[in-house]
Every structure is written in structure tokens, then in C-alpha cells.
Design an enzyme around this catalytic site. Structure first.
Site, mmCIF file in Angstrom:
data_model
loop_
_atom_site.group_PDB
_atom_site.id
_atom_site.type_symbol
_atom_site.label_atom_id
_atom_site.label_comp_id
_atom_site.label_asym_id
_atom_site.label_seq_id
_atom_site.Cartn_x
_atom_site.Cartn_y
_atom_site.Cartn_z
ATOM 1 C CB SER A 1 60.533 20.249 52.060
ATOM 2 O OG SER A 1 59.226 19.663 53.220
ATOM 3 C CG HIS B 1 80.952 38.018 69.146
ATOM 4 N ND1 HIS B 1 81.488 37.646 70.125
ATOM 5 C CD2 HIS B 1 82.260 39.185 68.878
ATOM 6 C CE1 HIS B 1 83.045 38.401 70.596
ATOM 7 N NE2 HIS B 1 82.963 39.132 69.264
ATOM 8 C CE LYS C 1 63.136 24.461 53.646
ATOM 9 N NZ LYS C 1 62.784 24.602 55.480
ATOM 10 C CD GLU D 1 70.084 21.691 56.261
ATOM 11 O OE1 GLU D 1 70.083 21.838 56.885
ATOM 12 O OE2 GLU D 1 70.474 20.941 54.824
#
Ligand code: ARG
Length: 463
Positions: free
Chosen positions: A276, A155, A282, A289
Site C-alpha cells: 500500500s 453459502h 499491507k 482481484e
């Protein structure tokens, strides 16, 4: 000129050509189409439909055309609706009348089915090779992780300490099922449709067994209607690739989480992360992804193609031309996905001490305490309630769980030892579980699996 110009008074409209062409994507079958044609030419020779000189001329011409295709010299024409038309046209230009005999006893319907099976056999085997490389990487990572442990989650809540090697191998076993599925798909698709003609075979004395052997297929078709309309192998391949894509997606999701500051288990290498355009600090896990994101499109190719198939009466229908793009795209995306994720994993730095610290909370050993009581004769449900009560007490009163365990009449200092870092994975015994000894056994089994897969792959490539 079209392949059917004799029957038609007029010429095809530009809309028809634009809408029905498949050349823009089936160029990718050029090599397999030449292979298929060579076998067919030899078959025509054996059946004495063409002379030995014609066989030799056509084989040489097909080689020449393949060279032109390979070097980029080949000139496609506006009217070449697909790769089969283009190659036959060029063979006829170069060889004259014997070239016009190439398509004897054959249809593009059995031809395209044959080409695509040849293509799928080879390309699916190369996905297997990539899977195997990825599994070798996971095995290496698992071996070098030694006794490093981290929190295992259910979970997405910390559950029990597990070994990092166990984690890597878990993904390796999922990939083993992908490997197996692909091999089974390859075995099932290893059937030659050549000789089925447009749908019903031919009145000429062609031998489908001969061309099947020439092409290295395990056997020929049994039913010509089925042979030209069967695309089960494409649907199966798309499913295999979709599920493999789902596995890559889940690995990607984990790497996204692990590379966050909140988890901090993974440091991305510059070569495998992006920055970024606005936020200077970043560093983003875009590969991971996209492994997650692209699985959506691969699943879409599967469902799209099943939808294409479901309403088709026997036998060949032009709808079947829609088999190629989803297959090509899924193969490309999955192949790139495996190599990109491999690069990401092998270049990343793993923060072992952060992993250990995250797993060193005594609450993650609550089950070890309960099982210690079980070994002393306490029924499990009672042991669960005793330890659950201590956990609640510890959280509510902000008292260290270890202190409560030491002070408890049924537990004491021997039980409190179980909460020390690393003890949980040392004591865990179940085979296949995340204990140090069990994972050593598992590493051996995984190593044996990899060698078995190496043998299977070798036999696939020789086929
Ligand atoms: N380009 C077609 C395909 O991919 C080849 C077969 C065309 N057959 C036909 N009868 N029009 O399916």
C-alpha cells in the site's frame, strides 16, 4: 491515394480517415494478411490470371514486405486505412505493375474474414495451451496436497471438510470445459472465405478450394454472402473467453478470501502481491482481484460485439470492422490472467494446518453422524432431526457436541469417533466425492484428461 481513387473526384477528409481507419489495431493481422495474399497469388497463377514469373515476383515481394513489417522498417502512410491497404500499397511500390495485380478477384471483405480466421485459429489454440499449463499446475498442487483437508463451503458458510486436492481439481474440471469449447470453436471456424470476393464471387476462374487447402483450412465457404458477413466465430470466441474469464474470476475471488487474515489459508509471495502507498503493513492480492475485475470487461466485449452484429443486413457492412478490438483485448486479458494467476498460485504458501484446524469443528461432521444413524436403520429425516437437536443443544448450552453424542442412547462412543479430525474425509465413499480413495480415482481421471488434451492440442497445432 485511396484504393478507390478512380471513382472519386475528391480526396477523403481527415475526419473520415481518422474515424474509419483500423490500421492502429489491425496491424496485428500483418502476418496473416501476407499468408492470405500468398495463397491468393498462387491461386491467380493456377488460374492463369497471372504468369508464373509474376507469381514468383509477387511471392518474393510479399516476403520482403513481411520482413520490413517484422523489423519495423515498414513505413506506414497517412492514407493507409488498414493493414490490407498498407501491404498492397507497398507490394505495388516494390513490384510495379505486377503488384497492381495482387488484388485481382479479391475484396478486402473476403480478405479480412480470411485473415481473422487464420489469426483466431492460432491464437485460440494458444489459449488452449495456456489452459493446459494451468491444469497441469492444479494437478501438481492437488497431488502434493495429499490428505490435507479444509472446510468446504456452501453459502460461504462452513459445510463439510473437503480435501484440498478436490478443491484444486474442481477448478481444473471447469477449465476442461473451457478447453473443449475453444476446440469446438476452432473446429467450426476452420472454413476459408477466400474467393467470396466482395459478396458474390468473381467472373474469373478462381478456385476457392485451392486457396482453402493452401491456407490449411478444413474446407471452403458454401455461400459467398455468408462468407463475408459471418462473424459467428468471433462471437463464439468472445463467449468462450468470457466464460473462461468468469472461471478465472471465481478462482481469483477464492484466493482473495483465502489470503485474508480471517481465512489465513494462503500466504502471498512478494513477487505476486502489492503493498500500500500509505499503510506500511499491507500486502494485497491485486492479481487475484484483477482476475475478478477484468472478467467484467471481457463480458462487456462479448455483449458489445453481439450488439454490433444484431442489426446488420447481408452482407459486409463496415460495422464488422468492430470485430477486432474486442477479440484482441479479450485474448490479451485472458492470456495474461491465466499466466498471472498461475504464478500467484505456484508461488503462494498454503497453510495446511490452518486449513485443517478450520475444518476440525465437530459441527462439520453432523452429516456423518446422521448417516451413521441411517446405517443403523434410522430413517434419514429422523436422523437429521436427532443430530440437528444435538447441535442446537450444544450451541445453546455451550456443551461439546462430542460429549452429547457419547451420552446419547442411539449414538455413544463409536459415533463420537466420527468427530475426530480427518475421519470424515477418510470415510467418505462416493465416487467423485471428497473422500481420500475417491479423490485418488479422480486424480487418475484428471491425469488422463490432461493427456487427452495434450493430443488434441498437438493435432490443433498441426492443422
Ligand atoms: N478494415 C476493414 C475491416 O476490418 C476491411 C474491409 C473494408 N471493406 C470495405 N468494403 N470497406 O473490416
Amino acid at each position: 491515394m485511396t484504393l478507390w481513387h478512380g471513382r472519386f473526384g475528391g480526396t477523403p477528409s481527415s475526419e473520415l480517415l481518422a474515424y474509419t481507419q483500423s490500421l492502429s489495431f489491425d496491424k496485428r493481422l500483418a502476418h496473416d494478411d501476407v499468408t492470405c495474399s500468398k495463397a491468393h497469388v498462387k491461386g491467380l497463377g493456377v488460374a492463369k490470371i497471372i504468369t508464373e514469373e509474376e507469381v514468383q515476383l509477387l511471392l518474393a515481394t510479399l516476403e520482403e514486405v513481411e520482413t520490413e513489417l517484422g523489423s519495423g522498417e515498414f513505413r506506414f502512410e497517412y492514407s493507409d486505412e488498414d493493414i490490407h491497404t498498407a501491404i498492397e500499397r507497398r507490394v505495388t511500390e516494390l513490384a510495379g505493375d505486377p503488384g497492381a495485380k495482387l488484388h485481382t478477384g479479391r475484396s478486402r471483405n473476403d480478405q479480412v474474414a480470411t485473415d481473422l480466421r487464420l489469426f483466431a485459429k492460432r491464437e485460440l489454440a494458444s489459449v488452449c495451451a495456456r489452459i493446459l499449463d494451468f491444469q497441469r499446475l492444479l494437478f501438481g498442487l492437488a497431488e502434493s496436497a495429499e490428505d490435507v483437508y479444509l472446510p468446504g463451503y456452501t453459502h460461504l458458510q462452513k459445510a463439510q471438510p473437503v480435501l484440498l486436492s478436490h478443491y484444486f481439481l474442481a477448478h481444473g474440471w471447469a477449465l476442461a470445459r473451457d478447453f473443449d469449447r475453444l476446440v469446438e470453436t476452432i473446429t467450426r471456424l476452420d472454413v476459408s472465405p477466400l474467393g467470396a470476393g466482395a459478396l458474390g464471387g468473381s467472373s474469373l476462374p478462381l478456385d476457392p478450394d485451392f486457396v482453402s487447402r493452401e491456407l490449411g483450412f478444413a474446407r471452403r465457404f458454401d455461400n459467398s454472402l455468408d462468407a463475408v458477413s459471418d462473424r459467428d466465430f468471433v462471437a463464439e470466441a468472445l463467449f468462450d473467453l468470457a466464460l473462461l474469464g468468469v472461471h478465472l474470476s471465481r478462482i481469483g475471488e477464492e484466493l482473495v478470501l483465502w489470503s485474508t487474515e480471517e481465512f489465513g489459508y494462503l500466504r502471498l509471495d512478494d513477487a505476486y502481491s502489492t503493498g500500500s502507498s500509505m499503510l506500511p503493513q499491507k500486502k494485497n492480492p491485486d492479481i487475484a482481484e484483477l482476475a475478478r475485475g477484468k472478467s467484467g470487461r471481457v463480458i462487456g466485449s462479448l455483449t458489445g460485439f453481439l450488439t454490433t452484429l444484431k442489426g446488420l443486413p447481408l452482407s459486409y457492412n463496415r460495422d464488422l470492422q468492430e470485430d477486432k478490438e474486442p477479440l484482441f483485448d479479450s485474448l490479451d486479458q485472458i492470456s495474461l490472467g491465466i499466466s498471472s494467476l498461475s504464478g500467484l498460485l505456484s508461488s503462494s504458501g498454503f497453510d495446511f494446518s490452518k486449513m485443517r484446524r478450520a475444518a476440525d469443528s465437530p459441527y462439520l461432521c453432523a452429516i456423518d453422524l446422521a448417516e451413521w444413524l441411517v446405517a443403523k436403520g434410522v430413517p434419514f429425516r429422523k436422523a437429521h432431526a436427532i443430530i440437528g437437536g444435538l447441535v442446537r443443544d450444544s450451541l445453546e448450552r455451550h456443551v461439546d457436541l462430542g460429549e452429547l453424542v457419547e451420552a446419547h442412547p442411539q449414538l455413544g462412543s463409536e459415533a463420537a469417533e466420527l468427530l475426530m479430525p480427518g475421519v470424515s474425509v477418510e470415510r467418505r465413499q462416493t465416487l467423485g466425492g471428497s473422500g481420500i480413495e475417491a479423490v485418488k480415482v479422480q486424480l487418475d481421471s484428471f491425469h488422463a484428461l490432461v493427456s487427452r488434451e495434450e493430443d488434441v492440442l498437438e493435432s490443433l497445432v498441426q492443422r
